[in-house]
Design an enzyme around this catalytic site. Structure first.
Site, short mmCIF file in Angstrom:
data_model
loop_
_atom_site.label_atom_id
_atom_site.label_comp_id
_atom_site.label_asym_id
_atom_site.label_seq_id
_atom_site.Cartn_x
_atom_site.Cartn_y
_atom_site.Cartn_z
N THR A 128 0.81 -1.22 0.00
CA THR A 128 0.00 0.00 0.00
C THR A 128 0.84 1.27 0.00
O THR A 128 0.30 2.36 -0.14
CB THR A 128 -0.94 0.03 1.22
OG1 THR A 128 -0.16 -0.07 2.42
CG2 THR A 128 -1.92 -1.14 1.17
N GLY A 129 2.16 1.15 0.14
CA GLY A 129 3.03 2.31 0.10
C GLY A 129 3.34 2.73 -1.33
O GLY A 129 2.99 2.03 -2.29
N SER A 154 8.85 12.62 -3.10
CA SER A 154 8.30 11.27 -3.05
C SER A 154 9.26 10.30 -2.39
O SER A 154 8.84 9.24 -1.90
CB SER A 154 7.93 10.78 -4.45
OG SER A 154 9.03 10.86 -5.33
N HIS A 195 14.51 12.16 -9.28
CA HIS A 195 15.72 12.71 -8.67
C HIS A 195 16.67 13.19 -9.77
O HIS A 195 16.82 12.53 -10.81
CB HIS A 195 16.45 11.65 -7.84
CG HIS A 195 15.75 11.29 -6.57
ND1 HIS A 195 14.67 11.98 -6.07
CD2 HIS A 195 16.02 10.29 -5.68
CE1 HIS A 195 14.30 11.43 -4.92
NE2 HIS A 195 15.09 10.39 -4.67
N CYS A 234 17.91 5.01 -3.85
CA CYS A 234 17.43 5.48 -5.15
C CYS A 234 18.44 6.37 -5.87
O CYS A 234 18.67 6.21 -7.08
CB CYS A 234 16.10 6.22 -4.99
SG CYS A 234 16.07 7.42 -3.64
N ARG A 266 -2.45 -3.89 11.51
CA ARG A 266 -3.42 -2.80 11.35
C ARG A 266 -4.07 -2.82 9.97
O ARG A 266 -5.25 -2.50 9.81
CB ARG A 266 -2.71 -1.46 11.58
CG ARG A 266 -3.62 -0.25 11.55
CD ARG A 266 -2.86 1.04 11.77
NE ARG A 266 -1.91 1.31 10.70
CZ ARG A 266 -0.61 1.19 10.80
NH1 ARG A 266 -0.06 0.77 11.93
NH2 ARG A 266 0.19 1.47 9.79
#
Length: 346
Positions: A13-14, A160, A250, A130, A41
Site C-alpha cells: 500500500t506504500g 516522493s 531525482h 534510489c 493494522r
C-alpha cells in the site's frame, strides 16, 4: 512451459509497493500465486491486482511458507525482523530498505552494474538507495572503459523519496504562496526531528540525519553503496543531498575524474549511448537535457549536460535524472528478480 512463481509483496500500500505491483503487471512477471502482506493494522483490507481483489494478510513469519520471491518495501525495522524469516522458509528476499545494504554477506545489486553478485546471495538481496542506483548506472560503463578516480555528486531529490506524507505536505504548502515561511511543516527534512521546514518554494540541504562527520546519512549511503556496488573500495566519492519541491524524479549533478588520458566528451557520450538502461539526452543547442518532470514514469536513467572540466583534462561533468520510484526503487527490484530467473538462480 516456463516456470511461474509465488510472490509476496510486503508493503504493497506504500508508494514503492504500488509501483512494484504496476511493474509486475507491466513486465508480465511470471506469477503463479501472489499474496500481499502488511502490518496487523492493515490486515483484512482489500487490494486490487490484475482486476482481482485480494485480502491483505498480516506479515508474520508463517505467511512466507511456500513463497518463492518476497518483495519488501515496508521499512527497515520490518525487514530486519521478517526478511531472515522469509529466507529461512525458502523465499528469496529482495529488500528495498536500508536494513541490509552494507552487510558484507548480502549482495547490493543494480543489474546493469553488478548482476554477477546475485549468485552470492544467501536468501536476501538488497536494493540500493534510489540516488545511488541512477548514478552507478551511468558511472559503471565509464569506469569499465576509462577507469575512475573521483566522484563528486550533488543531488536534487524529489519529495516522493520521503513518502506520501511529504507529497501531501508539498501540495498543501504550495497552495499558500506568499505565506510559505509560516506554512505548517511536520515532515521534512526528517519526520522524527524536532525542527521541520516547508519544502514548497524551498530547497532543504538535509536528507536524513547528520552523522558526526558532517555528512547526512543519505550522503553516506551514496558514498558507501557506490563503492560496494562498483567493487571500488578506494574510489573517492563525496555527496551533498538536497530536497527540492519536485514530486517525482531525482536529479544529480555529477563530476567525475577518469583514469585514462585523452578521453573526450564524444568518448563519454559514445560509451553511455551504448550502455544498457541509459538514455542520453544531450543537445544544449536545442535545449535538450534531462528533467525530472519528463522522466516521471520512464524506466531509463537519463544523462545529459556532458562536458569536460575547464581545469582538469580528466574531469567531466554530467546531469543524471531518473524516476526515483521506478528505477530508483520498484523497477530495480523487479529487474533483480528477472535477472535471477534468467540466470537460473531462482
Amino acid at each position: 512451459m516456463a516456470k511461474s512463481y509465488t510472490v509476496a509483496v510486503v508493503g504493497a500500500t506504500g508508494a514503492v509497493g504500488e509501483k512494484m505491483m504496476e511493474q509486475l503487471v507491466k513486465r508480465n512477471f511470471p506469477i503463479q500465486h501472489i499474496k500481499f502482506l502488511a502490518s496487523k493494522r492493515s490486515a483484512g483490507k482489500n487490494i486490487e491486482f490484475k482486476g482481482k481483489s485480494y485480502t491483505i494478510e498480516e506479515a508474520t513469519p508463517e505467511a512466507f511458507e511456500g513463497v518463492d520471491i518476497a518483495l519488501f518495501s515496508a521499512g527497515g525495522s520490518v525487514s530486519k525482523v521478517l526478511a531472515p524469516e522469509a529466507a529461512k522458509r525458502g523465499a528469496v528476499v529482495i529488500d528495498n530498505t536500508s536494513a541490509f545494504r552494507m552487510d558484507k554477506d548480502i549482495p547490493l545489486v543494480v543489474p546493469e552494474v553488478n548482476r554477477q553478485d546475485l549468485k552470492l546471495h544467501n536468501g536476501i538481496i538488497a536494493n540500493p538507495n534510489c540516488s545511488t542506483i541512477q548514478m552507478v548506472c551511468a558511472l559503471q560503463p565509464i569506469k569499465e572503459a576509462f577507469g575512475l578516480n573521483n566522484v563528486i555528486v550533488s543531488t536534487y531529490q524529489a519529495v516522493s523519496g520521503a513518502g506520501a506524507v511529504a507529497i501531501n505536505e508539498l501540495e498543501a504548502q504550495s497552495a499558500t504562496f506568499g505565506e510559505t515561511k509560516n506554512a505548517v511543516a511536520q515532515v521534512l527534512p526528517v519526520k522524527s526531528a524536532e525542527t521541520h521546514y516547508p519544502i514548497a518554494f524551498n530547497a532543504i540541504p538535509q536528507i536524513d540525519t547528520f552523522d558526526d562527520n558532517g555528512f547526512t546519512l543519505e550522503e553516506m549511503k551514496m558514498i558507501n553503496e557506490t563503492k560496494k556496488i562498483m567493487h571500488a573500495p578506494d574510489l573517492s566519492v563525496a555527496a551533498t543531498c538536497v530536497r527540492l519541491p519536485v514530486v517525482s524524479g531525482h536529479s544529480e549533478s555529477v563530476f567525475i575524474e577518469v583514469d585514462k588520458e585523452g578521453v573526450s566528451v564524444a568518448d563519454i557520450r559514445s560509451i553511455l549511448e551504448a550502455a544498457k538502461g541509459i538514455e542520453v539526452l544531450d543537445n544544449p543547442a536545442k535545449q535538450q537535457y534531462p528533467m525530472p518532470l519528463f522522466a516521471e514514469g520512464q524506466d531509463a536513467v537519463f544523462v545529459g549536460r556532458i562536458r569536460k572540466d575547464l581545469s582538469n583534462d580528466k574531469g567531466f561533468h554530467m546531469w543524471i535524472v531518473a524516476d526515483n520510484l521506478l528505477k530508483g526503487a520498484a523497477l530495480n527490484s523487479i529487474q533483480i528478480a528477472e535477472a535471477m530467473i534468467e540466470d537460473g538462480i531462482i
